[in-house]
Design a protein around this motif. Structure first.
Motif, PDB file in Angstrom:
ATOM      1  N   ASN A  62       0.837  -1.200   0.000  1.00 24.03           N
ATOM      2  CA  ASN A  62       0.000   0.000   0.000  1.00 24.03           C
ATOM      3  C   ASN A  62       0.873   1.251   0.000  1.00 24.03           C
ATOM      4  O   ASN A  62       0.583   2.226  -0.700  1.00 24.03           O
ATOM      5  CB  ASN A  62      -0.939  -0.006   1.208  1.00 24.03           C
ATOM      6  CG  ASN A  62      -1.972   1.098   1.139  1.00 24.03           C
ATOM      7  OD1 ASN A  62      -2.621   1.272   0.113  1.00 24.03           O
ATOM      8  ND2 ASN A  62      -2.108   1.847   2.208  1.00 24.03           N
ATOM      9  N   ARG A  63       1.957   1.214   0.777  1.00 22.47           N
ATOM     10  CA  ARG A  63       2.888   2.344   0.852  1.00 22.47           C
ATOM     11  C   ARG A  63       3.461   2.679  -0.519  1.00 22.47           C
ATOM     12  O   ARG A  63       3.488   3.834  -0.932  1.00 22.47           O
ATOM     13  CB  ARG A  63       4.016   2.018   1.837  1.00 22.47           C
ATOM     14  CG  ARG A  63       5.066   3.092   1.941  1.00 22.47           C
ATOM     15  CD  ARG A  63       6.236   2.613   2.812  1.00 22.47           C
ATOM     16  NE  ARG A  63       7.242   3.638   2.933  1.00 22.47           N
ATOM     17  CZ  ARG A  63       8.192   3.873   2.029  1.00 22.47           C
ATOM     18  NH1 ARG A  63       8.249   3.162   0.923  1.00 22.47           N
ATOM     19  NH2 ARG A  63       9.079   4.824   2.227  1.00 22.47           N
ATOM     20  N   ASP A  64       3.912   1.647  -1.248  1.00 21.21           N
ATOM     21  CA  ASP A  64       4.498   1.880  -2.576  1.00 21.21           C
ATOM     22  C   ASP A  64       3.467   2.423  -3.558  1.00 21.21           C
ATOM     23  O   ASP A  64       3.754   3.316  -4.359  1.00 21.21           O
ATOM     24  CB  ASP A  64       5.121   0.597  -3.121  1.00 21.21           C
ATOM     25  CG  ASP A  64       6.391   0.194  -2.368  1.00 21.21           C
ATOM     26  OD1 ASP A  64       6.942   1.041  -1.638  1.00 21.21           O
ATOM     27  OD2 ASP A  64       6.816  -0.967  -2.517  1.00 21.21           O
ATOM     28  N   PHE A  65       2.248   1.894  -3.490  1.00 21.64           N
ATOM     29  CA  PHE A  65       1.183   2.370  -4.377  1.00 21.64           C
ATOM     30  C   PHE A  65       0.906   3.849  -4.127  1.00 21.64           C
ATOM     31  O   PHE A  65       0.825   4.651  -5.063  1.00 21.64           O
ATOM     32  CB  PHE A  65      -0.095   1.539  -4.173  1.00 21.64           C
ATOM     33  CG  PHE A  65      -1.236   1.968  -5.048  1.00 21.64           C
ATOM     34  CD1 PHE A  65      -1.280   1.594  -6.378  1.00 21.64           C
ATOM     35  CD2 PHE A  65      -2.259   2.757  -4.542  1.00 21.64           C
ATOM     36  CE1 PHE A  65      -2.333   1.995  -7.200  1.00 21.64           C
ATOM     37  CE2 PHE A  65      -3.312   3.159  -5.350  1.00 21.64           C
ATOM     38  CZ  PHE A  65      -3.347   2.770  -6.684  1.00 21.64           C
ATOM     39  N   VAL A  66       0.787   4.207  -2.856  1.00 21.16           N
ATOM     40  CA  VAL A  66       0.512   5.606  -2.487  1.00 21.16           C
ATOM     41  C   VAL A  66       1.658   6.509  -2.941  1.00 21.16           C
ATOM     42  O   VAL A  66       1.437   7.599  -3.484  1.00 21.16           O
ATOM     43  CB  VAL A  66       0.280   5.733  -0.965  1.00 21.16           C
ATOM     44  CG1 VAL A  66       0.199   7.198  -0.544  1.00 21.16           C
ATOM     45  CG2 VAL A  66      -0.988   4.999  -0.562  1.00 21.16           C
ATOM     46  N   MET A  67       2.882   6.061  -2.742  1.00 21.53           N
ATOM     47  CA  MET A  67       4.053   6.863  -3.127  1.00 21.53           C
ATOM     48  C   MET A  67       4.100   7.097  -4.637  1.00 21.53           C
ATOM     49  O   MET A  67       4.354   8.220  -5.085  1.00 21.53           O
ATOM     50  CB  MET A  67       5.342   6.169  -2.669  1.00 21.53           C
ATOM     51  CG  MET A  67       5.525   6.140  -1.165  1.00 21.53           C
ATOM     52  SD  MET A  67       5.904   7.745  -0.470  1.00 21.53           S
ATOM     53  CE  MET A  67       7.628   7.858  -0.856  1.00 21.53           C
ATOM     54  N   VAL A  68       3.865   6.045  -5.417  1.00 18.67           N
ATOM     55  CA  VAL A  68       3.923   6.174  -6.878  1.00 18.67           C
ATOM     56  C   VAL A  68       2.822   7.103  -7.384  1.00 18.67           C
ATOM     57  O   VAL A  68       3.068   8.014  -8.184  1.00 18.67           O
ATOM     58  CB  VAL A  68       3.826   4.782  -7.557  1.00 18.67           C
ATOM     59  CG1 VAL A  68       3.588   4.910  -9.055  1.00 18.67           C
ATOM     60  CG2 VAL A  68       5.093   3.979  -7.293  1.00 18.67           C
ATOM     61  N   ILE A  69       1.590   6.893  -6.925  1.00 21.11           N
ATOM     62  CA  ILE A  69       0.468   7.737  -7.356  1.00 21.11           C
ATOM     63  C   ILE A  69       0.711   9.192  -6.950  1.00 21.11           C
ATOM     64  O   ILE A  69       0.523  10.121  -7.743  1.00 21.11           O
ATOM     65  CB  ILE A  69      -0.862   7.228  -6.746  1.00 21.11           C
ATOM     66  CG1 ILE A  69      -1.237   5.859  -7.325  1.00 21.11           C
ATOM     67  CG2 ILE A  69      -1.991   8.228  -6.973  1.00 21.11           C
ATOM     68  CD1 ILE A  69      -1.564   5.844  -8.804  1.00 21.11           C
ATOM     69  N   SER A  70       1.145   9.394  -5.711  1.00 23.30           N
ATOM     70  CA  SER A  70       1.356  10.756  -5.212  1.00 23.30           C
ATOM     71  C   SER A  70       2.496  11.448  -5.940  1.00 23.30           C
ATOM     72  O   SER A  70       2.403  12.639  -6.256  1.00 23.30           O
ATOM     73  CB  SER A  70       1.606  10.737  -3.705  1.00 23.30           C
ATOM     74  OG  SER A  70       0.492  10.186  -3.037  1.00 23.30           O
ATOM     75  N   ALA A  71       3.571  10.725  -6.216  1.00 24.48           N
ATOM     76  CA  ALA A  71       4.699  11.304  -6.965  1.00 24.48           C
ATOM     77  C   ALA A  71       4.270  11.692  -8.371  1.00 24.48           C
ATOM     78  O   ALA A  71       4.642  12.764  -8.879  1.00 24.48           O
ATOM     79  CB  ALA A  71       5.860  10.318  -7.011  1.00 24.48           C
ATOM     80  N   PHE A  72       3.460  10.855  -8.999  1.00 22.06           N
ATOM     81  CA  PHE A  72       2.930  11.175 -10.330  1.00 22.06           C
ATOM     82  C   PHE A  72       2.104  12.463 -10.276  1.00 22.06           C
ATOM     83  O   PHE A  72       2.262  13.357 -11.121  1.00 22.06           O
ATOM     84  CB  PHE A  72       2.067  10.008 -10.839  1.00 22.06           C
ATOM     85  CG  PHE A  72       1.228  10.357 -12.032  1.00 22.06           C
ATOM     86  CD1 PHE A  72       1.797  10.451 -13.294  1.00 22.06           C
ATOM     87  CD2 PHE A  72      -0.136  10.616 -11.895  1.00 22.06           C
ATOM     88  CE1 PHE A  72       1.019  10.780 -14.399  1.00 22.06           C
ATOM     89  CE2 PHE A  72      -0.912  10.954 -12.981  1.00 22.06           C
ATOM     90  CZ  PHE A  72      -0.329  11.033 -14.247  1.00 22.06           C
ATOM     91  N   ILE A  73       1.245  12.576  -9.278  1.00 25.15           N
ATOM     92  CA  ILE A  73       0.384  13.755  -9.150  1.00 25.15           C
ATOM     93  C   ILE A  73       1.216  15.011  -8.910  1.00 25.15           C
ATOM     94  O   ILE A  73       0.952  16.060  -9.505  1.00 25.15           O
ATOM     95  CB  ILE A  73      -0.657  13.538  -8.030  1.00 25.15           C
ATOM     96  CG1 ILE A  73      -1.631  12.431  -8.440  1.00 25.15           C
ATOM     97  CG2 ILE A  73      -1.418  14.828  -7.727  1.00 25.15           C
ATOM     98  CD1 ILE A  73      -2.497  11.913  -7.318  1.00 25.15           C
ATOM     99  N   VAL A  74       2.229  14.915  -8.055  1.00 26.29           N
ATOM    100  CA  VAL A  74       3.117  16.057  -7.820  1.00 26.29           C
ATOM    101  C   VAL A  74       3.792  16.468  -9.116  1.00 26.29           C
ATOM    102  O   VAL A  74       3.871  17.661  -9.445  1.00 26.29           O
ATOM    103  CB  VAL A  74       4.168  15.722  -6.727  1.00 26.29           C
ATOM    104  CG1 VAL A  74       5.258  16.780  -6.683  1.00 26.29           C
ATOM    105  CG2 VAL A  74       3.494  15.591  -5.364  1.00 26.29           C
ATOM    106  N   GLY A  75       4.268  15.490  -9.885  1.00 27.82           N
ATOM    107  CA  GLY A  75       4.933  15.785 -11.156  1.00 27.82           C
ATOM    108  C   GLY A  75       4.039  16.469 -12.170  1.00 27.82           C
ATOM    109  O   GLY A  75       4.481  17.323 -12.934  1.00 27.82           O
TER     110      GLY A  75
END
Length: 198
Positions: free
Chosen positions: A170-183
């Protein structure tokens, strides 16, 4: 086509718009850390966002609130960025009542900001007297809620697939989605008219 269908469809298209995807990005950031078991809390958060969005349109349509559109257009991606960055520090959503209340208040505020971003266009759509505008506003809000539920359900399905079939934490999923959104969001902020006019 009935009036209900017209305004409901406008609400759907307002969120599910490939040209203006700020709503989708916000909903992705909001729902990234949730699983199917959390659907009631997530649906409540989405409904609070819709309430804020509708309240902003109501206040604007009736001439009770007016804010510089360049400031609003600058604040919208800031709300998305804030939500995504918050995900980096809270991988598991807190169930504490105080944290839930903070989440609801922030989501309501962000709904107000997003609603103000659409208010000028929506006012141009609404004909007639003040009383003629109530039902179209509610019909539009139902379209918004339906579209948002679709985005959130899609995120829950993606999260389930990532965790179940790809063994993604779950942590990795949240990190990837959130990093994409920030980008995606940072260029929106940096290219805003508000910053250019400072």
């Amino acid at each position: 086509m009935s009036e209900f269908t017209v305004y409901f469809t406008v609400g759907l298209k307002h969120v599910l718009n490939t040209q203006a995807y700020d709503h989708v990005l916000f909903l992705m950031a909001l729902s990234a850390g949730y699983a199917f078991k959390d659907w009631k809390r997530l649906l409540l958060l989405v409904s609070v966002f819709t309430l804020g969005h509708t309240l902003a349109l109501f206040l604007s349509v009736f001439g009770w609130l007016s804010i510089d559109s360049t400031l609003v257009e600058f604040c919208i991606p800031l709300t998305i960025l804030f939500t995504a960055v918050t995900n980096f520090f809270s991988f598991k959503k807190s169930n504490g009542k105080q944290m839930m209340m903070v989440g609801f208040v922030v989501t309501l505020l962000f709904g107000l900001i997003h609603g103000l971003g659409f208010s000028n266009y929506f006012k141009a759509l609404l004909p007639g007297t003040t009383s003629d505008k109530i039902f179209p506003l509610l019909e539009f809000a139902l379209g918004i809620e339906g579209a948002q539920a679709t985005v959130v359900l899609t995120m829950l399905i993606l999260s389930y697939i990532a965790r179940t079939f790809f063994k993604c934490s779950n942590r990795d999923f949240v990190m990837v989605i959130s990093a994409f959104i920030v980008g995606v969001t940072l260029p929106m902020i940096l290219s805003s008219e508000f910053l250019k006019n400072l």
